[in-house]
Write a protein that holds these residues in place. Structure first.
Motif, mmCIF file in Angstrom:
data_model
loop_
_atom_site.group_PDB
_atom_site.id
_atom_site.type_symbol
_atom_site.label_atom_id
_atom_site.label_comp_id
_atom_site.label_asym_id
_atom_site.label_seq_id
_atom_site.Cartn_x
_atom_site.Cartn_y
_atom_site.Cartn_z
ATOM 1 N N SER A 1 0.776 -1.493 -0.372
ATOM 2 C CA SER A 1 -0.036 -0.311 -0.264
ATOM 3 C C SER A 1 0.932 1.258 -0.161
ATOM 4 O O SER A 1 0.414 2.322 -0.247
ATOM 5 N N ARG A 2 2.237 1.591 -0.191
ATOM 6 C CA ARG A 2 2.853 1.885 -0.128
ATOM 7 C C ARG A 2 2.757 3.272 -1.672
ATOM 8 O O ARG A 2 3.441 4.276 -1.290
ATOM 9 N N TYR A 3 2.816 2.868 -2.265
ATOM 10 C CA TYR A 3 2.075 3.431 -3.634
ATOM 11 C C TYR A 3 1.124 2.907 -3.785
ATOM 12 O O TYR A 3 0.278 2.368 -3.551
ATOM 13 N N GLU A 4 0.453 4.110 -5.119
ATOM 14 C CA GLU A 4 -0.602 4.397 -6.039
ATOM 15 C C GLU A 4 -0.156 4.385 -7.152
ATOM 16 O O GLU A 4 0.300 5.095 -7.578
ATOM 17 N N VAL A 5 -0.876 3.394 -8.094
ATOM 18 C CA VAL A 5 0.636 3.600 -9.568
ATOM 19 C C VAL A 5 -1.500 3.827 -10.333
ATOM 20 O O VAL A 5 -2.682 3.546 -10.827
ATOM 21 N N LEU A 6 -1.788 4.759 -11.157
ATOM 22 C CA LEU A 6 -2.642 5.185 -12.261
ATOM 23 C C LEU A 6 -1.711 5.774 -13.260
ATOM 24 O O LEU A 6 -0.702 6.035 -13.271
ATOM 25 N N THR A 7 -2.220 4.935 -13.780
ATOM 26 C CA THR A 7 -2.353 5.406 -15.646
ATOM 27 C C THR A 7 -2.710 6.311 -16.419
ATOM 28 O O THR A 7 -4.903 6.554 -16.452
ATOM 29 N N CYS A 8 -2.436 7.135 -17.358
ATOM 30 C CA CYS A 8 -3.464 8.097 -17.794
ATOM 31 C C CYS A 8 -2.391 8.167 -19.499
ATOM 32 O O CYS A 8 -1.664 7.750 -20.171
ATOM 33 N N THR A 9 -3.591 9.188 -20.343
ATOM 34 C CA THR A 9 -2.969 9.875 -21.813
ATOM 35 C C THR A 9 -3.250 10.740 -22.048
ATOM 36 O O THR A 9 -3.383 11.775 -20.838
ATOM 37 N N VAL A 10 -2.584 11.413 -23.301
ATOM 38 C CA VAL A 10 -2.800 12.796 -23.407
ATOM 39 C C VAL A 10 -3.974 13.594 -23.407
ATOM 40 O O VAL A 10 -3.939 14.701 -23.141
ATOM 41 N N ASP A 11 -5.268 12.445 -23.546
ATOM 42 C CA ASP A 11 -6.271 12.713 -23.601
ATOM 43 C C ASP A 11 -7.516 12.185 -22.852
ATOM 44 O O ASP A 11 -8.880 12.643 -22.683
ATOM 45 N N GLY A 12 -7.063 11.265 -22.368
ATOM 46 C CA GLY A 12 -8.284 10.641 -21.363
ATOM 47 C C GLY A 12 -8.778 9.570 -22.298
ATOM 48 O O GLY A 12 -9.572 8.788 -22.063
ATOM 49 N N ASN B 1 2.071 -0.640 -28.957
ATOM 50 C CA ASN B 1 3.217 -0.838 -30.118
ATOM 51 C C ASN B 1 3.369 -2.858 -30.444
ATOM 52 O O ASN B 1 3.071 -2.893 -31.816
ATOM 53 N N ALA B 2 2.277 -3.109 -29.930
ATOM 54 C CA ALA B 2 1.775 -4.695 -30.007
ATOM 55 C C ALA B 2 0.390 -4.224 -31.409
ATOM 56 O O ALA B 2 -0.588 -2.862 -31.756
ATOM 57 N N ASP B 3 -0.724 -5.432 -31.919
ATOM 58 C CA ASP B 3 -1.513 -5.268 -32.186
ATOM 59 C C ASP B 3 -3.171 -5.184 -31.423
ATOM 60 O O ASP B 3 -4.210 -5.566 -31.605
ATOM 61 N N PHE B 4 -3.047 -4.005 -30.257
ATOM 62 C CA PHE B 4 -4.454 -3.370 -29.818
ATOM 63 C C PHE B 4 -3.688 -2.266 -29.388
ATOM 64 O O PHE B 4 -2.650 -2.107 -29.066
ATOM 65 N N SER B 5 -5.292 -2.088 -28.835
ATOM 66 C CA SER B 5 -4.817 -0.370 -28.163
ATOM 67 C C SER B 5 -5.508 -0.683 -26.934
ATOM 68 O O SER B 5 -5.571 -1.325 -26.206
ATOM 69 N N ILE B 6 -5.228 0.145 -26.083
ATOM 70 C CA ILE B 6 -5.145 -0.098 -24.807
ATOM 71 C C ILE B 6 -5.935 1.086 -24.074
ATOM 72 O O ILE B 6 -5.290 2.843 -24.372
ATOM 73 N N GLY B 7 -7.548 1.512 -23.391
ATOM 74 C CA GLY B 7 -7.592 1.667 -22.726
ATOM 75 C C GLY B 7 -7.318 2.743 -20.980
ATOM 76 O O GLY B 7 -6.917 1.931 -20.552
ATOM 77 N N VAL B 8 -7.309 3.379 -20.334
ATOM 78 C CA VAL B 8 -7.105 4.101 -19.604
ATOM 79 C C VAL B 8 -8.355 5.426 -18.843
ATOM 80 O O VAL B 8 -9.445 5.207 -19.572
ATOM 81 N N GLU B 9 -8.487 4.998 -17.164
ATOM 82 C CA GLU B 9 -9.598 5.655 -16.401
ATOM 83 C C GLU B 9 -8.997 7.013 -16.606
ATOM 84 O O GLU B 9 -9.783 8.039 -15.987
ATOM 85 N N HIS B 10 -7.977 7.765 -16.390
ATOM 86 C CA HIS B 10 -7.728 9.109 -16.268
ATOM 87 C C HIS B 10 -6.868 9.753 -17.680
ATOM 88 O O HIS B 10 -6.162 9.347 -18.919
ATOM 89 N N GLY B 11 -7.538 11.262 -17.909
ATOM 90 C CA GLY B 11 -6.433 12.000 -18.846
ATOM 91 C C GLY B 11 -5.441 12.885 -17.817
ATOM 92 O O GLY B 11 -4.730 12.533 -17.005
ATOM 93 N N PRO B 12 -5.141 14.148 -18.371
ATOM 94 C CA PRO B 12 -3.206 14.250 -18.110
ATOM 95 C C PRO B 12 -3.758 14.746 -16.799
ATOM 96 O O PRO B 12 -2.653 14.786 -16.192
ATOM 97 N N GLU B 13 -5.479 15.326 -16.583
ATOM 98 C CA GLU B 13 -4.693 16.352 -15.223
ATOM 99 C C GLU B 13 -4.429 15.593 -14.104
ATOM 100 O O GLU B 13 -3.747 15.765 -12.921
ATOM 101 N N ILE B 14 -4.538 14.204 -13.848
ATOM 102 C CA ILE B 14 -3.933 12.955 -13.056
ATOM 103 C C ILE B 14 -2.336 13.750 -13.369
ATOM 104 O O ILE B 14 -1.869 13.609 -11.279
ATOM 105 N N LEU B 15 -1.472 14.182 -13.546
ATOM 106 C CA LEU B 15 -0.278 14.056 -13.980
ATOM 107 C C LEU B 15 0.253 15.229 -12.651
ATOM 108 O O LEU B 15 0.811 15.076 -11.481
ATOM 109 N N ALA B 16 -0.585 15.514 -12.433
ATOM 110 C CA ALA B 16 -0.342 17.868 -11.353
ATOM 111 C C ALA B 16 -0.263 16.790 -9.952
ATOM 112 O O ALA B 16 -0.453 17.739 -9.081
ATOM 113 N N THR B 17 -1.220 15.501 -9.687
ATOM 114 C CA THR B 17 -1.309 15.254 -8.310
ATOM 115 C C THR B 17 -0.208 14.146 -7.728
ATOM 116 O O THR B 17 -0.232 13.560 -7.317
ATOM 117 N N ALA B 18 0.354 14.068 -9.281
ATOM 118 C CA ALA B 18 1.757 12.445 -8.941
ATOM 119 C C ALA B 18 2.824 13.105 -7.914
ATOM 120 O O ALA B 18 3.043 13.976 -9.042
#
Length: 319
Positions: free
Chosen positions: A35-46, A52-69
């Motif tokens: 529980s020492r870390y919380e890892v969140l993934t974002c993209t430039v527009d959410g 680079n593989a044969d699939f896309s990756i969906g995320v739950e966060h936009g770039p604003e999450i970077l301001a809290t990291a």
């Protein structure tokens, strides 16, 4: 009142062309630390990004999450997508990062940081295969393609793929000490430290068939770090001539035998500084340095701090 340990927030920015393996490293390593870390993934527009593989990756966060990291990680993207000028949306996303946040790149993620001007005047690294290209594009960066990662204070850069594991483990060790970092490494079935640098992974001529390895001698030496081992001792154990042993050792490890011994002694000394109350002179004797002054000199040359300063930083975390 019970002390509640602060949770470090790690934000991972997935860009178009991201490598799935590198994208998953922060979550796997920091996630194993409990529980020492919380890892969140974002993209430039959410929105989803193409990997680079044969699939896309969906995320739950936009770039604003970077301001809290507290820590921002830029994983590798396809080399075909790196450029010396960032798209406007990437520049805008990076602008969310707080001035006091740590920034970490994995492999070609260093190109993103360099294009943003964040590496100017700093020491950095990236994948050895792209070193010449990086130097041409970013001459103001002090590139070292021989190491697995570079810790330049607030900004850390790592080499290809698995070196992202090395740099994330380094951050766990920096934040919470060797005991937790070693536990995380065991959970992920990876070494807590890797010997040598990128030189050992650069394509080399295939050794002649039946050539002897230096692995057994390295294991033998690790059991005797407190002894004054010489190149002749190592070569004798391996039953090789001095020249053959030195050449074979360099091919396998990417370092000279002498430099490798110093690294192993420093690694052992750092562990003892964190986990024991032995004096600097006692530690020096246990790991094979002739004097405490020699240990101080080598440690300062390696990581830029004295044994006392290192102990002040990591001893409490280890406890």
């Amino acid at each position: 009142m019970r002390h509640v340990e602060r949770v470090e927030r790690v934000a991972v920015l997935a860009l178009d062309g991201v490598y799935p393996f590198e994208l998953g490293i922060p979550s796997r390593i920091f996630g194993a630390a409990g529980s020492r870390y919380e890892v969140l993934t974002c993209t430039v527009d959410g929105r989803p990004v193409r990997s680079n593989a044969d699939f896309s990756i969906g995320v739950e966060h936009g770039p604003e999450i970077l301001a809290t990291a507290d820590t921002v990680v830029i994983p590798a993207v396809s080399p075909s997508r790196v450029t010396d000028e960032l798209p406007d949306e990437v520049t805008a996303a990076l602008a969310y990062i707080r001035p006091d946040a740590r920034i970490v790149s994995i492999c070609t993620g260093a190109f993103v940081l360099a294009a943003a001007g964040l590496l100017d005047g700093r020491k950095a690294t990236t994948h050895w295969h792209l070193a010449d290209r990086f130097r041409r594009m970013f001459p103001n960066v002090d590139l070292d393609p021989d190491v697995l990662f570079v810790d330049d204070g607030r900004i850390l850069t790592s080499a290809g793929a698995a070196s992202g594991v090395d740099v994330c483990l380094h951050l766990v060790r920096q934040d919470h000490g060797s005991e937790l970092a070693n536990f995380v490494a065991r959970c992920c079935v990876v070494p807590p430290f890797r010997d040598g640098g990128q030189a050992q992974y650069i394509q080399q001529p295939v050794p002649e068939q039946g050539a002897a390895s230096t692995a057994a001698t390295r294991a033998w030496a690790l059991e005797r770090l407190g002894e004054p081992l010489t190149l002749a001792d190592l070569a004798g154990h391996a039953r090789m001539s001095l020249r053959t042993f030195a050449r074979r050792f360099g091919e396998e490890v990417g370092l000279s035998p002498g430099r490798w011994l110093i690294q192993q002694r420093l690694a052992r000394a750092r562990h003892l500084l964190e986990a024991s109350d032995l004096s600097v002179d006692q530690i020096a004797g246990q790991v094979g340095f002739a004097t405490g002054a020699s240990l101080r000199q080598h440690l300062h040359a390696s990581i830029g701090v004295s044994p006392q300063a290192y102990r002040r930083t990591f001893h409490a975390a280890a406890r």
